[in-house]
Design a protein around this motif. Structure first.
Motif, PDB file in Angstrom:
ATOM      1  N   GLY A 309       0.791  -1.217   0.000  1.00  0.00           N
ATOM      2  CA  GLY A 309       0.000   0.000   0.000  1.00  0.00           C
ATOM      3  C   GLY A 309       0.824   1.267   0.000  1.00  0.00           C
ATOM      4  N   SER A 310       2.052   1.201  -0.501  1.00  0.00           N
ATOM      5  CA  SER A 310       2.951   2.351  -0.448  1.00  0.00           C
ATOM      6  C   SER A 310       2.719   3.282  -1.637  1.00  0.00           C
ATOM      7  CB  SER A 310       4.408   1.889  -0.438  1.00  0.00           C
ATOM      8  OG  SER A 310       4.721   1.207  -1.635  1.00  0.00           O
ATOM      9  N   GLU A 311       3.292   4.457  -1.552  1.00  0.00           N
ATOM     10  CA  GLU A 311       3.138   5.454  -2.601  1.00  0.00           C
ATOM     11  C   GLU A 311       3.678   4.961  -3.949  1.00  0.00           C
ATOM     12  OE1 GLU A 311       2.353   9.019  -4.603  1.00  0.00           O
ATOM     13  OE2 GLU A 311       1.629   8.287  -2.680  1.00  0.00           O
ATOM     14  N   PRO A 312       4.890   4.346  -4.012  1.00  0.00           N
ATOM     15  CA  PRO A 312       5.371   3.867  -5.320  1.00  0.00           C
ATOM     16  C   PRO A 312       4.456   2.829  -5.966  1.00  0.00           C
ATOM     17  CG  PRO A 312       7.171   3.967  -3.743  1.00  0.00           C
ATOM     18  CD  PRO A 312       5.909   4.193  -2.959  1.00  0.00           C
ATOM     19  N   GLU A 313       3.748   2.042  -5.135  1.00  0.00           N
ATOM     20  CA  GLU A 313       2.881   0.998  -5.681  1.00  0.00           C
ATOM     21  C   GLU A 313       1.621   1.578  -6.329  1.00  0.00           C
ATOM     22  OE1 GLU A 313       2.802  -2.837  -3.074  1.00  0.00           O
ATOM     23  OE2 GLU A 313       3.160  -1.145  -1.729  1.00  0.00           O
ATOM     24  N   ALA A 314       1.297   2.837  -6.014  1.00  0.00           N
ATOM     25  CA  ALA A 314       0.064   3.430  -6.532  1.00  0.00           C
ATOM     26  C   ALA A 314       0.058   3.480  -8.050  1.00  0.00           C
ATOM     27  CB  ALA A 314      -0.132   4.832  -5.953  1.00  0.00           C
ATOM     28  N   SER A 315       1.250   3.557  -8.662  1.00  0.00           N
ATOM     29  CA  SER A 315       1.305   3.622 -10.124  1.00  0.00           C
ATOM     30  C   SER A 315       0.841   2.317 -10.771  1.00  0.00           C
ATOM     31  CB  SER A 315       2.740   3.935 -10.576  1.00  0.00           C
ATOM     32  OG  SER A 315       3.631   2.923 -10.133  1.00  0.00           O
ATOM     33  N   PHE A 316       0.817   1.223  -9.992  1.00  0.00           N
ATOM     34  CA  PHE A 316       0.427  -0.070 -10.551  1.00  0.00           C
ATOM     35  C   PHE A 316      -1.024  -0.075 -11.018  1.00  0.00           C
ATOM     36  CE2 PHE A 316      -1.296  -4.395  -9.788  1.00  0.00           C
ATOM     37  CZ  PHE A 316      -0.507  -5.106 -10.669  1.00  0.00           C
ATOM     38  N   VAL A 317      -1.870   0.763 -10.423  1.00  0.00           N
ATOM     39  CA  VAL A 317      -3.296   0.740 -10.752  1.00  0.00           C
ATOM     40  C   VAL A 317      -3.594   1.503 -12.038  1.00  0.00           C
ATOM     41  CG1 VAL A 317      -3.785   0.618  -8.294  1.00  0.00           C
ATOM     42  CG2 VAL A 317      -3.917   2.820  -9.452  1.00  0.00           C
ATOM     43  N   GLY A 318      -2.588   2.080 -12.663  1.00  0.00           N
ATOM     44  CA  GLY A 318      -2.819   2.845 -13.885  1.00  0.00           C
ATOM     45  C   GLY A 318      -3.392   2.024 -15.019  1.00  0.00           C
ATOM     46  N   SER A 319      -3.212   0.700 -14.977  1.00  0.00           N
ATOM     47  CA  SER A 319      -3.731  -0.155 -16.051  1.00  0.00           C
ATOM     48  C   SER A 319      -5.248  -0.281 -16.010  1.00  0.00           C
ATOM     49  CB  SER A 319      -3.102  -1.556 -15.956  1.00  0.00           C
ATOM     50  OG  SER A 319      -1.704  -1.504 -16.186  1.00  0.00           O
ATOM     51  N   ILE A 320      -5.876   0.149 -14.925  1.00  0.00           N
ATOM     52  CA  ILE A 320      -7.335   0.071 -14.844  1.00  0.00           C
ATOM     53  C   ILE A 320      -7.981   0.883 -15.953  1.00  0.00           C
ATOM     54  CG2 ILE A 320      -9.337   0.712 -13.435  1.00  0.00           C
ATOM     55  CD1 ILE A 320      -7.712   0.026 -10.972  1.00  0.00           C
ATOM     56  N   GLY A 321      -7.453   2.079 -16.196  1.00  0.00           N
ATOM     57  CA  GLY A 321      -8.039   2.947 -17.220  1.00  0.00           C
ATOM     58  C   GLY A 321      -7.951   2.384 -18.623  1.00  0.00           C
ATOM     59  N   LEU A 322      -6.986   1.477 -18.862  1.00  0.00           N
ATOM     60  CA  LEU A 322      -6.825   0.901 -20.198  1.00  0.00           C
ATOM     61  C   LEU A 322      -7.897  -0.135 -20.527  1.00  0.00           C
ATOM     62  CD1 LEU A 322      -2.936   0.384 -20.179  1.00  0.00           C
ATOM     63  CD2 LEU A 322      -4.241   2.337 -21.071  1.00  0.00           C
ATOM     64  N   LEU A 323      -8.640  -0.594 -19.532  1.00  0.00           N
ATOM     65  CA  LEU A 323      -9.641  -1.632 -19.776  1.00  0.00           C
ATOM     66  C   LEU A 323     -10.881  -1.087 -20.481  1.00  0.00           C
ATOM     67  CD1 LEU A 323      -9.464  -3.535 -16.351  1.00  0.00           C
ATOM     68  CD2 LEU A 323      -8.356  -4.145 -18.518  1.00  0.00           C
ATOM     69  N   LYS A 324     -11.162   0.207 -20.301  1.00  0.00           N
ATOM     70  CA  LYS A 324     -12.330   0.844 -20.947  1.00  0.00           C
ATOM     71  C   LYS A 324     -13.639   0.201 -20.514  1.00  0.00           C
ATOM     72  CE  LYS A 324      -9.425   3.301 -23.389  1.00  0.00           C
ATOM     73  NZ  LYS A 324      -9.164   4.728 -23.055  1.00  0.00           N
ATOM     74  N   LYS A 325     -13.670  -0.413 -19.359  1.00  0.00           N
ATOM     75  CA  LYS A 325     -14.878  -1.010 -18.800  1.00  0.00           C
ATOM     76  C   LYS A 325     -15.020  -0.541 -17.352  1.00  0.00           C
ATOM     77  CE  LYS A 325     -15.967  -3.593 -22.389  1.00  0.00           C
ATOM     78  NZ  LYS A 325     -17.228  -3.440 -23.146  1.00  0.00           N
ATOM     79  N   PRO A 326     -16.253  -0.474 -16.842  1.00  0.00           N
ATOM     80  CA  PRO A 326     -16.407  -0.103 -15.424  1.00  0.00           C
ATOM     81  C   PRO A 326     -15.627  -1.063 -14.526  1.00  0.00           C
ATOM     82  CG  PRO A 326     -18.523  -0.059 -16.542  1.00  0.00           C
ATOM     83  CD  PRO A 326     -17.555  -0.673 -17.505  1.00  0.00           C
ATOM     84  N   TYR A 327     -14.945  -0.498 -13.544  1.00  0.00           N
ATOM     85  CA  TYR A 327     -14.084  -1.281 -12.648  1.00  0.00           C
ATOM     86  C   TYR A 327     -14.489  -0.971 -11.210  1.00  0.00           C
ATOM     87  CZ  TYR A 327      -9.688  -3.578 -11.219  1.00  0.00           C
ATOM     88  OH  TYR A 327      -8.740  -4.433 -10.701  1.00  0.00           O
ATOM     89  N   VAL A 328     -15.157  -1.925 -10.560  1.00  0.00           N
ATOM     90  CA  VAL A 328     -15.657  -1.743  -9.194  1.00  0.00           C
ATOM     91  C   VAL A 328     -14.662  -2.397  -8.230  1.00  0.00           C
ATOM     92  CG1 VAL A 328     -17.571  -2.116  -7.610  1.00  0.00           C
ATOM     93  CG2 VAL A 328     -18.022  -1.770 -10.053  1.00  0.00           C
ATOM     94  N   TYR A 329     -14.214  -1.630  -7.236  1.00  0.00           N
ATOM     95  CA  TYR A 329     -13.098  -2.070  -6.385  1.00  0.00           C
ATOM     96  C   TYR A 329     -13.422  -1.841  -4.910  1.00  0.00           C
ATOM     97  CZ  TYR A 329      -8.669  -1.200  -3.885  1.00  0.00           C
ATOM     98  OH  TYR A 329      -7.652  -1.165  -2.967  1.00  0.00           O
ATOM     99  N   ILE A 330     -12.987  -2.784  -4.063  1.00  0.00           N
ATOM    100  CA  ILE A 330     -12.974  -2.583  -2.612  1.00  0.00           C
ATOM    101  C   ILE A 330     -11.547  -2.834  -2.124  1.00  0.00           C
ATOM    102  CG2 ILE A 330     -15.392  -3.208  -2.264  1.00  0.00           C
ATOM    103  CD1 ILE A 330     -14.364  -5.940  -1.219  1.00  0.00           C
TER     104      ILE A 330
END
Length: 531
Positions: A309-330
């Protein structure tokens, strides 16, 4: 008469000898009477002294060893970690950095008969959250870690010296019952302890941190971070192979669809359930392939998208936007508030935290894991939890159940990270999705009178559990599930997709069909095609 006078000493009135010569003559017999025998030989005196010296040395060394074990241990804070420092006698010097559950680093840090063990324990949640909320504090913490270790080792050394001296003095006093020998034993112990620690300090090799020897799961660390160029080349080859084999999922789908079982009806909503990515970039490639091949309408992620959950790891979630589909997360227990905020910044992402949303015609409710424990191992649902933590996890499900009951729209799917939170959701909604255990499982929650059955589906790890997936003899497979919901938003079928663990690329797909979703009929399994 003259002769008699010569034989007797002349005395005065008090009976004392009349002359000094007479007094010396009279004292000689007394000195002779004190002698008990002949004087011991020189070699006997030397052997006796050597024996005493060896006894003093043995007591001193025993006191050093016992005192070191008794006093050479203390707890200190190193950055966000609660660490235990242990000093122990050893044949050769060195330092062990124990990082459970990953393994240990062995460092040839110094010479001398002392070994230092630094065991990194649990993370302090307050300090960890402070580091995550303030990126600048991470840099300060990394700089202060060296000072923390130095101060901790200094205090440990002083504590060890004091304890060895005390133990030696007590031991020598009991054995010798002689003040001088007790003092000699204490002085010897003090010299040995201070000399050993001084030798370690004078031979300290700070560059040893650059030459570690790995043990346990960390044996994989050199292959991960050591040769970046080789790893990049190997990963490119693996990615190409994986893309080619995952592309065969479409052939598997065609094969399965041709079986005389279930055909998705018009109006079916296709949901892709993923969980526990743990920073594995291969998971994103697999998700994109399945989203395209299966015509997915919405992706649901039940948490642990990162490791710490560190700051450098936050960049890993950038691939979510490439899916072009709704992405529901908890959020999972390895995800921080910073992680959830990074996900929320993606244009197609929806973060649920005891809230609901309607997307692709589905009303979905979800709540994040109440814990942030990135240093904890994954455990089966409900196992290994203290009563306090168990209540905390279960209460999350209770809160979500209340939110669902108060929702103006009927909730079709509920999301929790730990399956232990699912109990209070029984009968509240028809389908509960979870993750956390890294093991796929499908079951029905215990039925309650007058309530419809609730299906619980626990996903494995879409990222092969990341580095944790290398713990066992076989790597953890990458898993995800395609859910088919009919026009009434009830689950009618699902496809389990499994790709062999890290470094493997075997693809399996299993089609499961629910004959009567409203009655909660048993779930038959179709043959498993493999490519």
């Amino acid at each position: 008469m003259d002769g008699q006078e010569n034989e007797q000493p002349t005395t005065g009135d008090a009976g004392a000898p009349a002359s000094g010569r007479g007094r010396r003559w009279a004292l000689r017999p007394r000195r002779d009477r004190r002698a008990t025998g002949p004087a011991p030989a020189p070699w006997v005196r030397v052997a006796r002294r050597v024996g005493v010296a060896l006894a003093v040395l043995a007591i001193a060394l025993a006191g050093v060893v016992l005192g070191t074990f008794a006093g050479g241990r203390m707890h200190t804070d190193i950055g966000p970690f609660r660490a235990e420092l242990t000093l122990a006698p050893a044949l050769r010097g060195g330092t062990t950095v124990d990082i459970p559950p990953l393994g240990a680093l062995q460092l040839h840090s110094h010479e001398g008969p002392t070994h230092l063990t630094v065991a990194l324990g649990a993370l302090d949640q307050r300090r960890t959250e402070a580091l995550i909320d303030d990126p600048a504090s991470i840099s300060r913490a990394s700089q202060s870690a060296v000072t923390d270790v130095r101060n901790g080792v200094l205090r440990l050394g002083l504590r060890t010296v004091g304890m060895t001296l005390l133990v030696t003095l007590l031991l020598a006093a009991l054995v010798f019952r002689n003040t001088r020998r007790t003092a000699w034993a204490g002085g010897t112990a003090l010299a040995v302890t201070v000399g050993s620690l001084g030798l370690a300090a004078s031979t300290l090799r700070p560059q040893a941190i650059e030459e570690p020897r790995y043990e346990g799961l960390l044996v994989n660390a050199p292959a991960i971070v050591g040769d970046a160029r080789r790893i990049a080349n190997d990963y490119t080859k693996y990615a190409e192979q994986l893309q080619r084999l995952v592309g065969n999922v479409s052939q598997l789908y065609t094969t399965v669809s041709a079986l005389p079982v279930y055909e998705p009806a018009p109006g079916t909503t296709r949901v892709l359930h993923v969980s526990d990515m743990h920073l594995n970039p291969t998971g994103w490639q697999l998700i994109r392939t399945v989203v395209e091949q299966f015509g997915i309408d919405v992706v649901i992620d039940t948490g642990d998208i990162t490791d710490w959950g560190s700051e450098p790891e936050a960049s890993f979630v950038g691939s979510i936007g490439l899916l072009k589909k709704p992405y529901v997360y908890i959020r999972g227990n390895h995800d921080s508030a910073r992680t959830a905020a990074a996900v929320a910044q993606q244009p197609n992402a929806i973060v649920l935290d005891n809230s609901t949303t309607t997307v692709a015609g589905l009303t979905i409710a979800g709540i994040g894991d109440p814990r942030f424990t990135p240093d904890k191992n994954t455990s089966p649902a409900g196992s290994g939890l203290t009563p306090q933590v168990a209540d905390q996890v279960i209460s999350a499900g209770t809160k979500l159940a209340t939110t669902i009951r108060e929702s103006p729209k009927p909730v079709n799917i509920a999301l929790v990270h730990d399956p232990a939170s699912a109990g209070p959701l029984n009968g509240v909604c028809p389908l509960v999705l979870a993750g956390h255990t890294h093991a796929r499982q499908v079951s029905k929650l215990p039925e309650s009178p007058g309530q419809p059955p609730t299906q619980l589906m626990v996903e494995g790890s879409t990222g092969g559990a990341g580095l944790r997936g290398l713990e066992g003899e076989k790597p953890t497979p990458l898993t995800m599930t395609v859910l088919y919901l009919d026009q009434d938003k009830l689950l009618q079928a699902y496809d389990d997709i499994t790709v062999g663990g890290t470094g493997q690329a075997q693809v399996n797909l299993e089609r499961h069909v629910i004959k009567d979703p409203k009655a909660g009929a048993e779930v038959p399994v179709t043959p498993t095609p493999t490519r």
